[in-house]
Design a protein around this motif. Sequence first.
Motif, PDB file in Angstrom:
ATOM      1  N   ASN A   1     -26.906  21.781  19.966  1.00 49.09           N
ATOM      2  CA  ASN A   1     -26.937  21.648  18.356  1.00 49.09           C
ATOM      3  C   ASN A   1     -26.972  23.353  18.227  1.00 49.09           C
ATOM      4  O   ASN A   1     -28.027  23.871  18.241  1.00 49.09           O
ATOM      5  CB  ASN A   1     -27.951  20.778  18.032  1.00 49.09           C
ATOM      6  CG  ASN A   1     -27.516  19.350  18.657  1.00 49.09           C
ATOM      7  OD1 ASN A   1     -26.405  18.938  18.459  1.00 49.09           O
ATOM      8  ND2 ASN A   1     -29.237  18.367  18.913  1.00 49.09           N
ATOM      9  N   ILE A   2     -26.492  23.216  16.575  1.00 53.68           N
ATOM     10  CA  ILE A   2     -25.969  24.656  16.349  1.00 53.68           C
ATOM     11  C   ILE A   2     -26.432  24.805  15.000  1.00 53.68           C
ATOM     12  O   ILE A   2     -25.604  24.020  13.901  1.00 53.68           O
ATOM     13  CB  ILE A   2     -25.246  25.141  16.666  1.00 53.68           C
ATOM     14  CG1 ILE A   2     -24.367  25.092  18.554  1.00 53.68           C
ATOM     15  CG2 ILE A   2     -25.146  26.993  16.853  1.00 53.68           C
ATOM     16  CD1 ILE A   2     -23.336  24.718  18.542  1.00 53.68           C
ATOM     17  N   ALA A   3     -27.382  25.891  14.543  1.00 50.01           N
ATOM     18  CA  ALA A   3     -26.956  25.762  12.721  1.00 50.01           C
ATOM     19  C   ALA A   3     -26.123  27.171  13.025  1.00 50.01           C
ATOM     20  O   ALA A   3     -27.120  27.874  13.199  1.00 50.01           O
ATOM     21  CB  ALA A   3     -28.081  26.223  12.490  1.00 50.01           C
ATOM     22  N   VAL A   4     -25.188  27.180  11.478  1.00 51.94           N
ATOM     23  CA  VAL A   4     -25.195  28.061  11.202  1.00 51.94           C
ATOM     24  C   VAL A   4     -24.977  28.292  10.338  1.00 51.94           C
ATOM     25  O   VAL A   4     -24.673  27.983   9.129  1.00 51.94           O
ATOM     26  CB  VAL A   4     -23.014  27.586  11.608  1.00 51.94           C
ATOM     27  CG1 VAL A   4     -22.362  28.855  11.130  1.00 51.94           C
ATOM     28  CG2 VAL A   4     -23.204  27.900  13.099  1.00 51.94           C
ATOM     29  N   LYS A   5     -25.251  29.624   9.063  1.00 52.84           N
ATOM     30  CA  LYS A   5     -25.503  30.173   7.692  1.00 52.84           C
ATOM     31  C   LYS A   5     -23.920  30.549   7.249  1.00 52.84           C
ATOM     32  O   LYS A   5     -22.735  31.280   7.891  1.00 52.84           O
ATOM     33  CB  LYS A   5     -26.665  31.636   8.435  1.00 52.84           C
ATOM     34  CG  LYS A   5     -27.678  31.170   8.042  1.00 52.84           C
ATOM     35  CD  LYS A   5     -28.341  30.825   7.310  1.00 52.84           C
ATOM     36  CE  LYS A   5     -29.613  31.185   7.348  1.00 52.84           C
ATOM     37  NZ  LYS A   5     -30.334  29.731   6.466  1.00 52.84           N
ATOM     38  N   SER A   6     -23.658  29.995   6.071  1.00 57.52           N
ATOM     39  CA  SER A   6     -22.422  30.446   5.584  1.00 57.52           C
ATOM     40  C   SER A   6     -22.521  30.136   4.621  1.00 57.52           C
ATOM     41  O   SER A   6     -23.385  28.897   4.128  1.00 57.52           O
ATOM     42  CB  SER A   6     -21.470  28.987   6.198  1.00 57.52           C
ATOM     43  OG  SER A   6     -20.282  29.130   5.187  1.00 57.52           O
TER      44      SER A   6
ATOM     45  N   CYS B   1     -18.864  19.140  13.136  1.00 61.34           N
ATOM     46  CA  CYS B   1     -20.154  18.920  12.401  1.00 61.34           C
ATOM     47  C   CYS B   1     -21.332  17.389  12.144  1.00 61.34           C
ATOM     48  O   CYS B   1     -20.242  16.419  12.014  1.00 61.34           O
ATOM     49  CB  CYS B   1     -18.944  19.443  11.114  1.00 61.34           C
ATOM     50  SG  CYS B   1     -20.224  19.528   9.733  1.00 61.34           S
ATOM     51  N   MET B   2     -21.761  18.462  12.355  1.00 58.88           N
ATOM     52  CA  MET B   2     -23.361  16.949  12.117  1.00 58.88           C
ATOM     53  C   MET B   2     -23.495  16.903  10.484  1.00 58.88           C
ATOM     54  O   MET B   2     -24.370  15.624  10.207  1.00 58.88           O
ATOM     55  CB  MET B   2     -24.162  17.187  13.139  1.00 58.88           C
ATOM     56  CG  MET B   2     -23.111  17.332  14.600  1.00 58.88           C
ATOM     57  SD  MET B   2     -22.605  15.686  14.866  1.00 58.88           S
ATOM     58  CE  MET B   2     -24.240  14.760  15.485  1.00 58.88           C
ATOM     59  N   GLY B   3     -23.180  17.890   9.682  1.00 54.77           N
ATOM     60  CA  GLY B   3     -23.733  18.162   8.556  1.00 54.77           C
ATOM     61  C   GLY B   3     -23.849  19.166   8.295  1.00 54.77           C
ATOM     62  O   GLY B   3     -23.566  20.128   8.775  1.00 54.77           O
ATOM     63  N   MET B   4     -24.676  19.338   7.097  1.00 53.78           N
ATOM     64  CA  MET B   4     -24.630  20.426   6.083  1.00 53.78           C
ATOM     65  C   MET B   4     -26.203  20.358   5.554  1.00 53.78           C
ATOM     66  O   MET B   4     -26.097  18.958   4.791  1.00 53.78           O
ATOM     67  CB  MET B   4     -24.014  21.174   5.607  1.00 53.78           C
ATOM     68  CG  MET B   4     -23.578  20.851   4.613  1.00 53.78           C
ATOM     69  SD  MET B   4     -21.665  21.317   3.240  1.00 53.78           S
ATOM     70  CE  MET B   4     -22.599  23.411   3.260  1.00 53.78           C
ATOM     71  N   ASN B   5     -26.611  21.305   4.833  1.00 53.24           N
ATOM     72  CA  ASN B   5     -28.290  21.607   3.879  1.00 53.24           C
ATOM     73  C   ASN B   5     -26.980  22.920   3.042  1.00 53.24           C
ATOM     74  O   ASN B   5     -27.760  23.853   2.944  1.00 53.24           O
ATOM     75  CB  ASN B   5     -29.049  22.243   4.962  1.00 53.24           C
ATOM     76  CG  ASN B   5     -30.712  22.111   3.563  1.00 53.24           C
ATOM     77  OD1 ASN B   5     -30.278  22.407   2.140  1.00 53.24           O
ATOM     78  ND2 ASN B   5     -31.584  21.433   3.894  1.00 53.24           N
ATOM     79  N   LEU B   6     -26.927  22.520   1.552  1.00 54.24           N
ATOM     80  CA  LEU B   6     -26.297  23.023   0.970  1.00 54.24           C
ATOM     81  C   LEU B   6     -28.270  23.679   0.260  1.00 54.24           C
ATOM     82  O   LEU B   6     -27.555  25.300  -0.233  1.00 54.24           O
ATOM     83  CB  LEU B   6     -26.065  22.662  -0.427  1.00 54.24           C
ATOM     84  CG  LEU B   6     -24.732  21.911   0.460  1.00 54.24           C
ATOM     85  CD1 LEU B   6     -24.037  20.988  -0.912  1.00 54.24           C
ATOM     86  CD2 LEU B   6     -23.546  23.138   0.204  1.00 54.24           C
TER      87      LEU B   6
END
Length: 454
Positions: A150-155, A130-135
Amino acid sequence: MEKITIVGAGLAGSLLSVYMAKKGFAVDVYERRPDMRKAAISAGKSINLALSVRGIHALKEVGLYDEIKKISIPMYGRMIHSIDGVTQFQQYGKDNSEYINSVSRGDLNKKLMDLADEFRSVKFHFNKRCMGMNLDKNELYFHDELTQANIAVKSKVTVATDGATSPIRMEMLKIPRFDFSQEYENYGYKELHIPPNDDGSFKMETNALHIWPRGSFMLIALPNMDGSFTCTLFIAYDRSLGGNASFEYLDTREKVSDFFKENFPDALEIMPSLLEDFFGNPTGTLITVKSYPWCVDGKLAMLGDSCHAIVPFFGQGMNAAFEDCIYLNECITNSPGKWNDIFNNYQQMRKANTDAIADLAQENFVEMRDLVADPRFLLEKKIESELYKRFPDTFVPKYTMVTFMRIPYSTALNRGKIQASILHALSDCKSSIDEIDWTAAETLVKKELAPLNY
Ligand SMILES: Cc1cc2nc3c(=O)[nH]c(=O)nc-3n(C[C@H](O)[C@H](O)[C@H](O)COP(=O)(O)OP(=O)(O)OC[C@H]3O[C@@H](n4cnc5c(N)ncnc54)[C@H](O)[C@@H]3O)c2cc1C
């Protein structure tokens, strides 16, 4: 099926994935390391851990305790090793029904993952750092350690169980009014090894946590299922603090050998790989992390070491993290679907208590390395155990409240302080338990303490 993302498949994340699957969620667990069941990697810090009632309760709730019991070794008390090789056993509980359990961190983690894998709704994603998140965007960012992608995952709902150096907690630092402190001890630790006898038997008493208390430093040992012991040496980093008992000073094989000859001669005799272990194994750091809040809107919550890492001297870090899972699960039951309420209630239930166990753990370092060999402390322990016998509902030893009961840690901390002052008053100018005035003791206990409501 509602989806939950868990970041970190360590002890807390793996357990939480089982709780969540049992609640009917689809669970994605992202872990930076390879699958420890397939790769020959170390499970990280400390090879074995002390599992006690709080952790056991969680394992019972998910139906794993019977399995774990088979790979656990009961430790009924401390075995104190004095410098002349004399040993003295100090029982932890009122009798042998109260004990802590030595269990392999790796085996426990693997069994939790195996259990999670029994649910088709749980999916582990290994090698994803995990490199970070965008709330705002409900997005988590991962780096694939194998493909370098590098992957972006919706959560929508994320729980961070990414340990003491949590990258998610780093993101929380950007949130207004986020409180955060981290305190490193001036002490570090080194893991060492006592092998089994040739016939596989243990070289020391099996059912004890061995301690070599030496005032400002100590060595401890916990038994493993294969007949060996994992020892941990806790000493200062700097020579200015620890003198010869410091990592800074112990920089040659000769110095380490002399240090053990002088301070732990009985242990040295049964540690054939001491020098290889000392110079081959990493030096571990000891950190206390406190933070608040632990959650943001109904989108993110932190759990376990990520929000409250503690020093290991009460053997409670994992137990507290498992207890977080118990409470989070309960909050989900009480407010289904209302993630904001769930996370807020969970942090309200836990924050004061994890602060309390952090303080208790720091205090216990002094007790373990120093006081367990102190005559006044030993007299107070005897008085404590007699008071427990006389007033079992009121004067419950601090160790018992923390380790063998599930009362809030904050209650244990507060009552522990009152009890310490009672013991101090009763032991003043006394050299033996026969000198104690039990009528005065009863008056003092009843004046200072209400019965424990448990
Ligand atoms: C020397 C020592 C002895 C201890 N002894 C005891 C004991 O006897 N009893 C006890 O109860 N506790 C003990 N503890 C404490 C216990 O180890 C921790 O409290 C426990 O491991 C916390 O679990 P966790 O899941 O929160 O964190 P961890 O077990 O640290 O798991 C965190 C997981 O997150 C993963 N991760 C980290 N960063 C990322 C990232 N960027 N992306 C994805 N994944 C990531 C890690 O690889 C790891 O798998 C001890 C600790 C130490 C250091």
